[in-house]
Design a protein around this motif. Structure first.
Motif, PDB file in Angstrom:
ATOM      1  N   LEU A 217       6.168  11.842  -7.770  1.00 59.05           N
ATOM      2  CA  LEU A 217       5.697  12.495  -6.962  1.00 59.05           C
ATOM      3  C   LEU A 217       5.766  11.738  -5.582  1.00 59.05           C
ATOM      4  CD1 LEU A 217       3.228  14.258  -8.836  1.00 59.05           C
ATOM      5  CD2 LEU A 217       5.435  15.428  -8.393  1.00 59.05           C
ATOM      6  N   GLY A 218       6.627  10.939  -5.791  1.00 62.51           N
ATOM      7  CA  GLY A 218       6.398   9.787  -4.461  1.00 62.51           C
ATOM      8  C   GLY A 218       7.631   8.999  -4.338  1.00 62.51           C
ATOM      9  N   ALA A 219       8.360   9.885  -4.322  1.00 62.31           N
ATOM     10  CA  ALA A 219       9.972   9.223  -4.247  1.00 62.31           C
ATOM     11  C   ALA A 219      11.500  10.443  -3.919  1.00 62.31           C
ATOM     12  CB  ALA A 219      10.614   8.723  -5.504  1.00 62.31           C
TER      13      ALA A 219
ATOM     14  N   ALA B 154      15.276   0.440  10.007  1.00 66.45           N
ATOM     15  CA  ALA B 154      15.645   1.795   9.885  1.00 66.45           C
ATOM     16  C   ALA B 154      14.812   1.922   8.737  1.00 66.45           C
ATOM     17  CB  ALA B 154      16.177   3.250  10.492  1.00 66.45           C
ATOM     18  N   GLU B 155      12.354   2.320   9.055  1.00 64.97           N
ATOM     19  CA  GLU B 155      12.067   2.538   6.890  1.00 64.97           C
ATOM     20  C   GLU B 155      11.800   3.808   7.150  1.00 64.97           C
ATOM     21  OE1 GLU B 155       9.061  -0.500   8.510  1.00 64.97           O
ATOM     22  OE2 GLU B 155       7.045   2.049   8.387  1.00 64.97           O
ATOM     23  N   ASP B 156      12.184   3.919   5.458  1.00 69.60           N
ATOM     24  CA  ASP B 156      11.306   5.319   5.577  1.00 69.60           C
ATOM     25  C   ASP B 156      10.648   5.323   4.854  1.00 69.60           C
ATOM     26  OD1 ASP B 156      11.496   7.917   4.028  1.00 69.60           O
ATOM     27  OD2 ASP B 156      13.337   7.508   2.699  1.00 69.60           O
ATOM     28  N   THR B 157       9.111   5.908   4.480  1.00 64.10           N
ATOM     29  CA  THR B 157       8.640   5.402   3.194  1.00 64.10           C
ATOM     30  C   THR B 157       7.889   6.925   2.798  1.00 64.10           C
ATOM     31  OG1 THR B 157       6.836   6.339   5.033  1.00 64.10           O
ATOM     32  CG2 THR B 157       7.140   3.629   5.019  1.00 64.10           C
ATOM     33  N   LYS B 158       8.801   7.556   2.261  1.00 64.13           N
ATOM     34  CA  LYS B 158       8.517   8.741   1.371  1.00 64.13           C
ATOM     35  C   LYS B 158       9.815   8.787   0.267  1.00 64.13           C
ATOM     36  CE  LYS B 158       6.800  12.422   3.022  1.00 64.13           C
ATOM     37  NZ  LYS B 158       6.633  14.045   3.371  1.00 64.13           N
ATOM     38  N   GLY B 159      10.751   8.120   1.205  1.00 61.58           N
ATOM     39  CA  GLY B 159      11.911   8.851   0.211  1.00 61.58           C
ATOM     40  C   GLY B 159      12.472  10.306   1.155  1.00 61.58           C
ATOM     41  N   ASP B 160      12.401  10.991   1.591  1.00 63.08           N
ATOM     42  CA  ASP B 160      12.804  12.266   2.343  1.00 63.08           C
ATOM     43  C   ASP B 160      14.022  11.673   3.595  1.00 63.08           C
ATOM     44  OD1 ASP B 160      11.616  11.501   4.826  1.00 63.08           O
ATOM     45  OD2 ASP B 160      10.385  12.252   4.682  1.00 63.08           O
TER      46      ASP B 160
ATOM     47  N   GLY C  15       1.094  -1.409   0.158  1.00 62.69           N
ATOM     48  CA  GLY C  15       0.118   0.209  -0.025  1.00 62.69           C
ATOM     49  C   GLY C  15       0.753   1.575   0.048  1.00 62.69           C
ATOM     50  N   ARG C  16       2.116   0.958  -0.018  1.00 68.76           N
ATOM     51  CA  ARG C  16       2.819   2.180   0.352  1.00 68.76           C
ATOM     52  C   ARG C  16       4.465   2.748  -1.585  1.00 68.76           C
ATOM     53  NH1 ARG C  16       3.379   3.655   4.854  1.00 68.76           N
ATOM     54  NH2 ARG C  16       3.508   1.901   7.095  1.00 68.76           N
ATOM     55  N   ASP C  17       3.811   3.990  -1.350  1.00 71.73           N
ATOM     56  CA  ASP C  17       3.979   4.834  -3.206  1.00 71.73           C
ATOM     57  C   ASP C  17       5.661   3.417  -2.694  1.00 71.73           C
ATOM     58  OD1 ASP C  17       1.535   4.984  -4.749  1.00 71.73           O
ATOM     59  OD2 ASP C  17       1.973   7.027  -4.066  1.00 71.73           O
ATOM     60  N   PHE C  18       6.031   4.000  -1.495  1.00 74.45           N
ATOM     61  CA  PHE C  18       8.049   4.021  -1.606  1.00 74.45           C
ATOM     62  C   PHE C  18       7.786   3.703  -0.950  1.00 74.45           C
ATOM     63  CE2 PHE C  18      11.843   5.454   0.364  1.00 74.45           C
ATOM     64  CZ  PHE C  18      12.588   5.415  -0.804  1.00 74.45           C
ATOM     65  N   TYR C  19       9.046   2.197  -0.028  1.00 76.17           N
ATOM     66  CA  TYR C  19       9.849   1.667   0.931  1.00 76.17           C
ATOM     67  C   TYR C  19      11.283   1.070   1.657  1.00 76.17           C
ATOM     68  CZ  TYR C  19       9.373  -1.211   5.443  1.00 76.17           C
ATOM     69  OH  TYR C  19      10.080  -1.612   6.749  1.00 76.17           O
ATOM     70  N   SER C  20      11.791   1.924   1.916  1.00 75.41           N
ATOM     71  CA  SER C  20      13.504   1.697   2.080  1.00 75.41           C
ATOM     72  C   SER C  20      13.968   1.189   3.155  1.00 75.41           C
ATOM     73  CB  SER C  20      13.796   2.196   1.388  1.00 75.41           C
ATOM     74  OG  SER C  20      15.591   3.045   1.474  1.00 75.41           O
ATOM     75  N   VAL C  21      14.527   0.541   3.629  1.00 78.18           N
ATOM     76  CA  VAL C  21      14.897  -0.013   4.985  1.00 78.18           C
ATOM     77  C   VAL C  21      16.454   0.174   5.046  1.00 78.18           C
ATOM     78  CG1 VAL C  21      15.543  -1.781   6.334  1.00 78.18           C
ATOM     79  CG2 VAL C  21      13.761  -1.989   5.618  1.00 78.18           C
TER      80      VAL C  21
ATOM     81  N   LYS D 174      12.665   5.391  -7.160  1.00 77.49           N
ATOM     82  CA  LYS D 174      11.484   4.137  -6.514  1.00 77.49           C
ATOM     83  C   LYS D 174      12.683   3.455  -5.944  1.00 77.49           C
ATOM     84  CE  LYS D 174       7.991   5.749 -10.105  1.00 77.49           C
ATOM     85  NZ  LYS D 174       7.007   4.212 -11.239  1.00 77.49           N
ATOM     86  N   SER D 175      11.447   2.814  -4.807  1.00 78.68           N
ATOM     87  CA  SER D 175      12.545   2.073  -3.733  1.00 78.68           C
ATOM     88  C   SER D 175      12.183   0.540  -4.829  1.00 78.68           C
ATOM     89  CB  SER D 175      11.841   1.667  -2.629  1.00 78.68           C
ATOM     90  OG  SER D 175      10.622   1.551  -2.718  1.00 78.68           O
ATOM     91  N   GLY D 176      11.618  -0.184  -5.271  1.00 78.03           N
ATOM     92  CA  GLY D 176      10.907  -1.145  -5.506  1.00 78.03           C
ATOM     93  C   GLY D 176      12.097  -2.076  -6.420  1.00 78.03           C
TER      94      GLY D 176
END
Length: 758
Positions: free
Chosen positions: A719-721, A208-214, A187-193, A726-728
């Protein structure tokens, strides 16, 4: 934190719609301009597309040192990233991008499928041994993200060996999935550990997780066996997190301009509001870093600028006590490691520009012994300590090397090191990176790849001097490394400096007569080394007769500290003229012609692309500027923008007149002029904390206003990274697919529009 941490971004290409390129004889006339137009070039004409967006102009005057600059697109900067008018502009640009690329959508989709088809989707990483377990990551068919796993080691008493293998199969200890990123990313546009840290007793993990890319992270602590949360998550932190024993964490937070400025001690189960601030760096030139010693007995907190770094340490058994290891001395850069009763310190200064290695007793840090002296021709880049060994990562003549030494027993005196062993590598140009290794063993683990050798993990026995391959990335589709040639050439800069160029191509397809298409990549900032590494997606480029080249220009660190110093501050233009010299060398020596030359750079490399486009637009057919740092002067004059204050030691402080006018002379936004430009693709990320989306947006708006050619200019903003797209793992290939579709069209390598749509 750097504004522009280097991302090795590789461009890609598909089989669909391939046309054989015409072959021409290379001659001196290749350097002259050409007005020839092909059918594909006409297809790339902006006049054949719907009208591009036109950003409104709102006059914004900026005056300093009697100089007035007018920025009509300053209004595009919105710190909240929520202004409806700004978002509408970005959406219009994205819509125009989609419209412009719609005629080649089928080719782009086929390209994406080809790139994805090279990836072994179900795979595991090389397991790493910690305590009684092997830890590794697993990828699954069709899934974007990894699973973090572990498996018990039955014979844990045996010392690590280069021949160790993890048990698998029905009789092996069961695999335990600790964290499935695919579930967390739903359900997320961005996800990174950003980090995944296992506690010393192997019972807990902090990630640690980032769900926006910021790059603003939330840290969760969970029980490894049950997945049960331990206490509340830590919010608003960086990805720098380390265990201080089994009962506490040390982490770093940022100030309002995203500068890592405070280091904290967190006791498990305690509320974050009760955490202890161990150190607050108030000087906005400096940022904090955090690292655990290989022995895991100490944590090192560094405070660093671009020219200075000093070190604190804390004993994990007494984590409340932070002590100074190396004092703050402007111009002196130090880093630390630990073994037995000694700290090992790497030190660089103006005189010791390639660094020396020292050792000092833990209980008397002022008593130092030089283990490896400074050498003018060899840069000491990194070290890795073991209970009985030392591994030293160095650079000489632009090439990396690893030298290992046997150390005296713990407690015995340390003297200068003699008789080191060098690790041998198989390619003329390559890339190596340290990897976490077992401190108590004699086994050094490192990562290796080259432009033709897939990413590989090696274990090296430092006593026996042998390397054993533990893992190599599987490349599907019939890949054979013997089909490719790697070379290293040297271009002469305008001042006579020799600039290395790393080159790869498929030997049975490239003629080296000037008719081959070529992509030249560059970076050249922050002392970052742009080493030649493998990317399986690049094969789609090479297998169609492309040449891929990396220009290792000044401003990077490939040839030592002075290579960097000669490409920064008031010598920054060397970075750009070096790149132009590399392009001209490749043309002169029949690797390509101007009509077949594409260029690319990202972030600070995007500054490079913007600068050379203004300086020599006639030299290139097409350019890609990824998340480019192109509004240098305006950004560096604004200390409220994230990371600006720390960057004054990289670019200079334009509040000083000399730097102001020098920066203005190369800043891409300030130097767009009424002239012809090649085809250009620009990308950005709305949540990017390193290069604000507004910089590329303003660059594109001004190019649309000023350029006199009919070539296409496209701008795509995710707009979501953030900075790294993108994270995937598959999502990233989409960007590569449309990027190379763009470049292939620019190079007349696709069928007509009608054929593409058929």
């Amino acid at each position: 934190m750097l504004r522009s941490v280097f991302c090795k971004h590789t461009l890609l290409i598909s089989t669909s719609g391939w046309l054989n390129l015409p072959r021409v004889i290379c001659s001196s006339s290749s350097l002259s301009s050409s007005d020839s137009k092909t059918s594909t070039a006409t297809m790339m004409s902006q006049s054949k597309l719907p009208s591009p967006p036109v950003a409104k102009k709102v006059e914004h005057k900026m005056e300093l040192f009697g100089d007035v600059r007018v920025d009509n697109y300053y209004w595009l900067r919105d710190d909240s990233r929520s202004d409806p008018e700004v978002l509408a502009n970005l959406k219009q640009e994205n819509d125009y991008f989609e419209s412009a690329m719609s005629g080649t959508k089928k080719i782009e989709d086929n390209m994406f499928a080809e790139l994805k088809g090279r990836i072994k989707q179900e795979d595991v990483s090389a397991p790493f041994r910690q305590g009684s377990y092997y830890y590794y990551t697993r990828t699954l068919e069709g899934k974007e993200y990894v699973q973090h796993c572990r498996r018990l080691i039955r014979n844990n008493e045996a010392p690590p060996s280069v021949h160790d293998t993890m048990e698998t199969g029905p009789d092996a200890p069961p695999e335990h999935v600790i964290l499935d990123e695919n579930v967390k990313a739903e359900g997320r546009d961005f996800y990174s550990v950003g980090c995944f840290q296992v506690s010393p007793d192997n019972k807990l993990v902090a990630y640690a997780e980032d769900t926006k890319g910021d790059e603003i992270y939330t840290v969760y602590i969970i029980d490894i066996e049950t997945g049960t949360p331990v206490g509340k998550p830590l919010v608003g932190v960086t990805a720098s997190v380390e265990w201080a024993g089994n009962e506490a964490l040390v982490y770093i937070t940022m100030d309002e301009i995203l500068r890592p400025d405070k280091v904290w001690l967190h006791k498990l189960e305690a509320d974050q509001s009760n955490d202890i601030c161990l150190y607050h760096e108030k000087d906005d030139i400096y940022s904090l870093g955090l690292q655990a010693s290989e022995s895991k007995k100490f944590l090192f907190i560094t405070s660093e600028s671009k020219i200075t770094r000093f070190v604190f340490y804390l004993d994990v058994s007494k984590p409340e006590e932070l002590r100074v290891l190396t004092p703050r001395v402007v111009g002196v850069d130090t880093s630390a490691s630990h073994r037995g009763n000694h700290f090992f310190i790497t030190r660089r200064s103006d005189e010791l520009f390639n660094s020396e290695l020292l050792a000092c007793p833990v209980d008397n840090t002022s008593e130092t012994t030089v283990l490896i002296p400074h050498r003018e021709s060899v840069k000491l880049q990194d070290i890795q300590l073991f209970i009985d060994h030392l591994a030293v990562y160095e650079r000489e003549g632009g090439l990396q090397k690893i030298t290992t030494y046997h150390l005296p027993a713990v407690g015995e005196p340390l003297k200068s090191l003699q008789g080191g062993k060098s690790v041998e590598f198989i390619d003329p140009v390559y890339s190596i990176d340290p990897s976490e290794s077992v401190f108590s063993s004699r086994i050094l683990r490192f990562h290796y790849s080259s432009l033709r050798t897939p990413p590989s993990v090696y274990d090296y026995d430092m006593d026996m001097g042998i390397s054993v391959l533990k893992k190599i990335e599987t490349v599907l589709g019939g890949f054979d490394t013997n089909n490719y040639v790697t070379e290293r050439k040297w271009a002469s800069a305008s001042d006579g400096t020799q600039i290395p160029i790393c080159i790869v191509y498929r030997k049975n397809l490239v003629k080296l007569d000037g008719s081959d298409p070529l992509l030249l990549y560059g970076y050249g900032s922050y002392e970052i080394c742009n080493d030649p590494a493998f990317n399986s997606s690049r094969l789609s480029l090479l297998d169609r007769g492309f040449i891929f080249a990396i220009a290792q220009i000044r401003g990077g660190g490939e040839l030592g500290r002075q290579w960097y110093e000669n490409g920064k501050f008031l010598k920054k233009k060397n970075t750009f003229t070096d790149f132009i010299a590399c392009a001209e060398y490749l043309i002169k020596n029949c690797y390509c012609t101007k009509e077949k030359l594409c260029i690319e750079g990202r972030s600070a490399g995007g500054l490079l692309i913007g600068a050379v486009l203004n300086m020599r637009p006639d030299l290139f057919k097409a350019a890609v500027a990824g998340v480019p740092f192109v509004d240098v002067l305006t950004t560096m004059l604004d200390p409220t923008i994230p990371l600006t204050t720390a960057e004054w030691e990289e670019w200079g402080d334009p509040r000083k007149e000399e730097f102001y006018f020098y920066m203005k002379s190369y800043s891409p936004v300030d130097n767009v002029k009424a002239q012809n430009y090649p085809h250009i693709l620009v990308t950005a990320g709305l949540n990017d904390p390193r290069v604000m989306y507004s910089e590329p947006a303003k660059f594109v708006a001004k190019l649309r206003e000023m350029k006199t050619d009919d070539n296409i200019l496209l701008f795509k903003c995710e707009l979501g990274a953030g900075h790294f797209s993108k994270s995937g793992r598959f999502e990233r290939l989409r960007e590569a697919a449309f990027t190379y579709t763009f470049l292939m069209r620019a190079l007349s390598m696709l069928p007509s529009v009608g054929s593409e749509q058929s």
